[in-house]
Scaffold this active site. Structure first.
Site, mmCIF file in Angstrom:
data_model
loop_
_atom_site.group_PDB
_atom_site.id
_atom_site.type_symbol
_atom_site.label_atom_id
_atom_site.label_comp_id
_atom_site.label_asym_id
_atom_site.label_seq_id
_atom_site.Cartn_x
_atom_site.Cartn_y
_atom_site.Cartn_z
ATOM 1 N N GLU A 169 47.243 7.785 13.074
ATOM 2 C CA GLU A 169 46.769 6.421 13.357
ATOM 3 C C GLU A 169 45.507 6.417 14.221
ATOM 4 O O GLU A 169 44.612 5.596 14.028
ATOM 5 C CB GLU A 169 47.882 5.615 14.041
ATOM 6 C CG GLU A 169 47.542 4.156 14.231
ATOM 7 C CD GLU A 169 48.778 3.348 14.595
ATOM 8 O OE1 GLU A 169 49.398 2.754 13.701
ATOM 9 O OE2 GLU A 169 49.130 3.340 15.793
ATOM 10 N N VAL B 87 60.335 11.830 3.515
ATOM 11 C CA VAL B 87 60.609 13.245 3.720
ATOM 12 C C VAL B 87 61.851 13.387 4.602
ATOM 13 O O VAL B 87 62.008 12.662 5.578
ATOM 14 C CB VAL B 87 59.385 13.934 4.370
ATOM 15 C CG1 VAL B 87 59.703 15.382 4.744
ATOM 16 C CG2 VAL B 87 58.181 13.864 3.439
HETATM 17 C C1 2GW Z 1 58.669 10.513 11.755
HETATM 18 C C2 2GW Z 1 58.902 10.523 13.131
HETATM 19 C C3 2GW Z 1 60.013 11.174 13.671
HETATM 20 C C4 2GW Z 1 60.893 11.801 12.814
HETATM 21 C C5 2GW Z 1 60.653 11.766 11.456
HETATM 22 C C6 2GW Z 1 59.541 11.155 10.917
HETATM 23 C C7 2GW Z 1 59.324 11.111 9.495
HETATM 24 C C8 2GW Z 1 58.294 10.331 8.966
HETATM 25 C C9 2GW Z 1 60.184 11.787 8.591
HETATM 26 O O1 2GW Z 1 61.123 12.510 8.946
HETATM 27 N N1 2GW Z 1 60.000 11.643 7.238
HETATM 28 C C10 2GW Z 1 58.998 10.874 6.753
HETATM 29 O O2 2GW Z 1 58.861 10.736 5.524
HETATM 30 N N2 2GW Z 1 58.112 10.250 7.614
HETATM 31 C C11 2GW Z 1 57.022 9.443 7.029
HETATM 32 O O3 2GW Z 1 55.989 9.234 7.993
HETATM 33 C C12 2GW Z 1 57.550 8.058 6.638
HETATM 34 O O4 2GW Z 1 56.836 7.583 5.521
HETATM 35 C C13 2GW Z 1 57.228 7.250 7.878
HETATM 36 O O5 2GW Z 1 57.202 5.868 7.623
HETATM 37 C C14 2GW Z 1 55.872 7.836 8.261
HETATM 38 C C15 2GW Z 1 55.451 7.613 9.739
HETATM 39 O O6 2GW Z 1 56.548 7.875 10.605
HETATM 40 P P1 2GW Z 1 57.250 6.665 11.378
HETATM 41 O O7 2GW Z 1 57.318 5.506 10.441
HETATM 42 O O8 2GW Z 1 58.546 7.122 11.960
HETATM 43 O O9 2GW Z 1 56.265 6.431 12.547
HETATM 44 P P2 2GW Z 1 55.833 4.998 13.244
HETATM 45 O O10 2GW Z 1 56.535 3.855 12.592
HETATM 46 O O11 2GW Z 1 55.943 5.158 14.708
HETATM 47 O O12 2GW Z 1 54.383 4.985 12.752
HETATM 48 C C16 2GW Z 1 53.105 4.754 13.291
HETATM 49 O O13 2GW Z 1 52.575 5.919 13.927
HETATM 50 C C17 2GW Z 1 52.550 7.083 13.077
HETATM 51 C C18 2GW Z 1 51.903 8.216 13.847
HETATM 52 O O14 2GW Z 1 52.659 8.531 14.986
HETATM 53 C C19 2GW Z 1 51.772 6.824 11.791
HETATM 54 O O15 2GW Z 1 50.410 6.639 12.066
HETATM 55 C C20 2GW Z 1 52.316 5.591 11.097
HETATM 56 O O16 2GW Z 1 51.544 5.296 9.949
HETATM 57 C C21 2GW Z 1 52.295 4.410 12.058
HETATM 58 O O17 2GW Z 1 52.853 3.278 11.421
#
Ligand code: 2GW
Ligand code: MN
Length: 296
Positions: free
Chosen positions: A246, A67
């Site tokens: 999570e 997204v």
């Molecule tokens: C997320 C954080 C800040 C800004 C944007 C986004 C974002 C996430 C976005 O703009 N567009 C988007 O498609 N996402 C989706 O959400 C994308 O698939 C991404 O991999 C997922 C989770 O965000 P992410 O990967 O930046 O967060 P992490 O790596 O810190 O993830 C862990 O914690 C998350 C909750 O805070 C989730 O539980 C995730 O599954 C965890 O791995």
């Protein structure tokens, strides 16, 4: 507790697993208290797994959200690497959820593999983008996935496959050990500790990483629907769990034990130094681009 000598075979009830061998390792926990295997390299014969799943006509859907700016930042590398390493022996359908369908890269897919784009709205808070995945996955399972695939895996997009992520990872309900916590004491797990949140938990089994989870479509539907419900109850009560979806997933998996647990090989971070128990890496966290991507 599940005590196994190195090289000893795990006994599993599930019909596909019953005909497959998993051998224990001496240096890591290969079985949970409730008898679920923890999958590490060296425990299984990859070809035997692939053959058995092909014989059973196993098929897999992969869901991934891209997204806003995450699409250009991560999706192409994710998909290209999945083509090389994710369930290569089985039919795979990718479900890409995005608010910008026209920007989804045109990837050349192997035989038996296809890609569907699902349009989703873009929530303004990133916490909501992440949490609302639960609702969108449940809806897609009900409207499409259940008709085509027995198994589903749900992934963060900010990661790259670097080694086999194969049929040994399939199971009725599959959870991943978080690379940062698998060797740490429970007191350091970042569960939600606020009693006002539905994700609140004092103790648990492991700290699971929401970047990868999966299972049969029935179980993943229940998992994502339940997490969505508890997330929405929190919203009504104006609380938000520490690690968003999570935290809710960890609570769910404590109450509904996974039938299969993946070792951190299945989602490793290069920022963690050398670890002797890690013989292979299969999926790696991509570099965080917080400075450019997390401005909201
Ligand atoms: C997320 C954080 C800040 C800004 C944007 C986004 C974002 C996430 C976005 O703009 N567009 C988007 O498609 N996402 C989706 O959400 C994308 O698939 C991404 O991999 C997922 C989770 O965000 P992410 O990967 O930046 O967060 P992490 O790596 O810190 O993830 C862990 O914690 C998350 C909750 O805070 C989730 O539980 C995730 O599954 C965890 O791995
Ligand atoms: Mn991520």
């Amino acid at each position: 507790r599940c005590h196994l000598a190195p090289g000893e075979k795990l006994k599993l009830g599930n019909s596909i697993d019953a005909s497959l061998d998993l051998w224990s390792r001496g240096d890591v926990q290969t079985c949970t208290d409730w008898g679920a295997p923890v999958i590490w390299d060296g425990m299984f014969d990859p070809d035997h797994y692939d053959q058995e799943h092909r014989r059973n006509h196993s098929s897999v859907s992969l869901t991934v959200f891209a997204v806003g700016r995450y699409l250009d930042a991560y999706l192409e590398a994710f998909l290209l690497s999945a083509e090389r390493h994710f369930m290569v022996a089985l039919p795979v359908t990718y479900y890409v959820f995005t608010d910008v369908p026209e920007r989804v890269p045109n990837i050349h897919l192997g035989p038996g593999r296809s890609l569907k784009v699902v349009r989703v709205q873009r929530h303004s808070r990133w916490q909501d983008i992440s949490m609302m995945r639960m609702r969108a996955i449940a809806d897609a399972i009900e409207s499409q996935i259940r008709r085509y695939s027995r198994y589903i895996f749900c992934f963060d997009v900010d990661q790259v496959f670097v080694g086999r992520f194969g049929s040994e990872a399939l199971g009725d309900s599959v959870a991943l050990l978080h690379a940062y916590y698998y060797h740490r004491p429970q007191s350091l797990y970042t569960y939600d500790r606020n009693p006002r949140s539905r994700a609140y938990m004092e103790t648990g089994d492991f700290y699971y990483h929401a970047a990868v989870f999966g299972g049969s479509w029935q179980n993943v539907k229940n998992m994502t629907e339940t997490c969505y419900q508890t997330i929405m109850e929190d919203k009504e009560n104006q609380v938000e769990a520490l690690w968003h979806d999570e935290s809710h997933l960890n609570k769910y998996l404590w109450l509904h034990k996974p039938s299969r647990v993946l070792s951190p090989e299945y989602c490793w971070s290069s920022d963690i130094g050398y670890r002797g128990d890690m013989h292979v890496t299969r999926l790696l966290w991509a570099k965080k681009k917080y400075d450019t991507l997390r401005i909201t």
